[in-house]
Design a protein around this motif. Structure first.
Motif, short mmCIF file in Angstrom:
data_model
loop_
_atom_site.label_atom_id
_atom_site.label_comp_id
_atom_site.label_asym_id
_atom_site.label_seq_id
_atom_site.Cartn_x
_atom_site.Cartn_y
_atom_site.Cartn_z
N ASP A 187 18.27 3.81 18.87
CA ASP A 187 17.70 5.02 19.46
C ASP A 187 18.59 5.54 20.59
OD1 ASP A 187 15.86 7.06 19.64
OD2 ASP A 187 14.61 6.03 21.11
N ARG A 188 19.92 5.46 20.37
CA ARG A 188 20.91 5.97 21.31
C ARG A 188 21.89 6.87 20.57
NH1 ARG A 188 23.58 0.74 23.81
NH2 ARG A 188 24.98 2.34 24.67
N SER A 189 22.68 7.61 21.33
CA SER A 189 23.69 8.49 20.74
C SER A 189 25.08 7.94 21.06
CB SER A 189 23.56 9.91 21.30
OG SER A 189 22.32 10.47 20.94
N PHE A 190 26.00 8.02 20.11
CA PHE A 190 27.34 7.49 20.28
C PHE A 190 28.37 8.51 19.80
CE2 PHE A 190 24.50 3.91 19.53
CZ PHE A 190 24.74 3.11 20.63
N SER A 191 29.56 8.42 20.39
CA SER A 191 30.69 9.25 19.98
C SER A 191 31.71 8.38 19.26
CB SER A 191 31.32 9.92 21.19
OG SER A 191 32.53 10.55 20.83
N TYR A 192 32.31 8.92 18.23
CA TYR A 192 33.30 8.16 17.47
C TYR A 192 34.65 8.10 18.17
CZ TYR A 192 35.62 12.53 16.27
OH TYR A 192 36.29 13.72 16.34
N VAL A 193 34.87 8.93 19.22
CA VAL A 193 36.19 9.06 19.82
C VAL A 193 36.73 7.73 20.31
CG1 VAL A 193 37.51 10.14 21.68
CG2 VAL A 193 35.77 11.46 20.44
N ASN A 194 35.95 7.01 21.11
CA ASN A 194 36.42 5.73 21.66
C ASN A 194 36.52 4.65 20.58
OD1 ASN A 194 36.72 6.69 24.28
ND2 ASN A 194 34.60 6.24 24.83
N LEU A 195 35.64 4.75 19.56
CA LEU A 195 35.75 3.80 18.44
C LEU A 195 37.07 4.01 17.71
CD1 LEU A 195 32.11 4.06 17.06
CD2 LEU A 195 33.12 2.07 18.19
N ARG A 196 37.42 5.27 17.47
CA ARG A 196 38.69 5.57 16.79
C ARG A 196 39.88 5.15 17.65
NH1 ARG A 196 39.96 11.74 15.43
NH2 ARG A 196 40.09 11.75 17.72
N LYS A 200 42.84 2.46 16.56
CA LYS A 200 44.27 2.77 16.58
C LYS A 200 45.02 1.78 17.47
CE LYS A 200 44.10 7.72 15.54
NZ LYS A 200 44.42 9.08 16.03
N ALA A 201 44.43 1.46 18.64
CA ALA A 201 45.10 0.55 19.56
C ALA A 201 45.23 -0.85 19.00
CB ALA A 201 44.34 0.52 20.89
N ASN A 202 44.30 -1.23 18.12
CA ASN A 202 44.30 -2.59 17.58
C ASN A 202 44.77 -2.66 16.12
OD1 ASN A 202 42.85 -4.55 19.68
ND2 ASN A 202 41.84 -2.55 19.77
N GLY A 203 45.24 -1.54 15.61
CA GLY A 203 45.77 -1.54 14.23
C GLY A 203 44.72 -1.81 13.18
N VAL A 204 43.51 -1.33 13.40
CA VAL A 204 42.41 -1.56 12.48
C VAL A 204 42.02 -0.23 11.82
CG1 VAL A 204 40.02 -2.32 12.23
CG2 VAL A 204 41.56 -3.50 13.82
N THR A 205 41.79 -0.26 10.50
CA THR A 205 41.39 0.94 9.78
C THR A 205 39.91 0.86 9.44
OG1 THR A 205 43.59 1.16 8.80
CG2 THR A 205 41.77 2.38 7.75
N PRO A 206 39.10 1.81 9.93
CA PRO A 206 37.68 1.78 9.59
C PRO A 206 37.46 2.09 8.10
CG PRO A 206 38.23 3.82 10.71
CD PRO A 206 39.47 2.97 10.77
N GLU A 207 36.38 1.60 7.59
CA GLU A 207 36.07 1.86 6.19
C GLU A 207 35.37 3.21 6.04
OE1 GLU A 207 33.97 -1.19 4.20
OE2 GLU A 207 35.34 -2.80 4.79
N THR A 208 35.52 3.78 4.85
CA THR A 208 34.81 5.03 4.53
C THR A 208 33.73 4.70 3.51
OG1 THR A 208 36.80 6.34 4.91
CG2 THR A 208 35.03 7.36 3.62
N VAL A 218 31.58 8.98 5.24
CA VAL A 218 31.59 8.82 6.69
C VAL A 218 32.28 7.50 7.04
CG1 VAL A 218 29.50 10.16 7.07
CG2 VAL A 218 29.32 7.70 6.65
N LYS A 219 32.70 7.41 8.28
CA LYS A 219 33.40 6.22 8.72
C LYS A 219 32.40 5.12 9.10
CE LYS A 219 37.53 8.07 8.56
NZ LYS A 219 38.50 7.62 7.55
N ALA A 220 32.72 3.92 8.66
CA ALA A 220 31.97 2.73 9.07
C ALA A 220 32.90 1.93 9.98
CB ALA A 220 31.54 1.91 7.86
N TRP A 221 32.53 1.82 11.22
CA TRP A 221 33.42 1.23 12.22
C TRP A 221 33.22 -0.28 12.29
CZ3 TRP A 221 36.79 4.78 13.77
CH2 TRP A 221 36.43 6.13 13.66
#
Length: 245
Positions: A187-196, A200-208, A218-221
């Motif tokens: 029941d909270r709101s989140f932004s994808y910016v910091n997740l992305r 990138k900083a850790n060389g990880v690719t999120p799943e679609t 959509v991206k699954a982080w």
């Protein structure tokens, strides 16, 4: 006969007594005192008004305490040095009378009251200091407690992230989750910016993952990103097996 006087527990000698002792006019003695005070040779004594033998109001200076005693010697040395010995005897007599003041006399009672008042003021000052020190200690303790609490919370957040990372490495945690899924669960709101940015900083690719609302999905982080960025443990939200949605 001059009656011995006491002030704050100290013997007192008046300028009139000095005038009587050295055989000088009182006004001459007063002028000598004022001249010496103007020269900073002595400190100008306290002055009081008294009645003389004619019932007239006159002013006289009062010498008291060790400083007053010393200054009275300077005055007599200026007026009549040969009376210095007599002055010493007079002070000795005054101090003996001070020691012999009976508690049954009004003067003795006054001295006791003055002494008790001085002790009471000292006690009040001491209690005030103790209170200030206590309040300062309480405030310092509160500050230390707040810092410890903040440190504990930061440590707990770090522990959550580390536990999520370890569980993710061992395969015991939910692997990925979409923002919509986590928002629905918390029941909270989140932004994808910091997740992305973390990915990138850790060389990880999120799943679609597929989503009927978006043709491209959509991206699954990853769980590690959720733990690092938002202190959210997907395993706690969705169980050890987890869901991707």
């Amino acid at each position: 006969m001059t009656i011995a006087k006491f002030q704050g527990g100290d013997a007192v000698m008046s300028s009139q007594e000095i005038a009587d002792l050295v055989g000088k006019r009182h006004d001459n003695v007063k002028r000598t005192i004022e001249t010496l005070a103007d020269r900073k040779t002595i400190q100008l004594p306290q002055i009081e008004e008294v009645k003389n033998h004619l019932g007239q109001t006159v002013e006289q200076y009062l010498f008291s305490g060790e400083k007053g005693k010393r200054d009275s010697f300077v005055v007599v040395a200026q007026l009549s040095p040969e009376f210095t010995g007599a002055l010493v005897d007079r002070w000795q007599k005054l101090e003996e009378q001070q020691a012999d003041v009976s508690l049954d006399t009004e003067e003795g009672k006054l001295l006791v009251i003055q002494g008790l008042a001085t002790k009471q003021l000292a006690l009040i000052a001491e209690n005030k200091l103790v209170t200030q020190q206590r309040d300062q200690a309480v405030a310092t303790k509160a500050q230390i407690g707040a810092k410890r609490e903040a440190t504990a919370m930061a440590t707990a957040s770090a522990a959550v992230r580390e536990a999520a990372r370890l569980r993710d490495e061992l395969g015991f945690s939910a692997r990925h989750a979409t923002i919509l899924k986590v928002e629905a669960a918390t029941d909270r709101s989140f932004s994808y910016v910091n997740l992305r940015r973390w990915c990138k900083a850790n060389g990880v690719t999120p799943e679609t993952v597929p989503d009927k609302r978006y043709a491209e999905g959509v991206k699954a982080w990853p769980a590690a990103a959720w733990a690092a960025v938002f202190d959210i443990d997907l395993a706690d939200l969705f169980g050890a097996d987890g869901e991707q949605a």
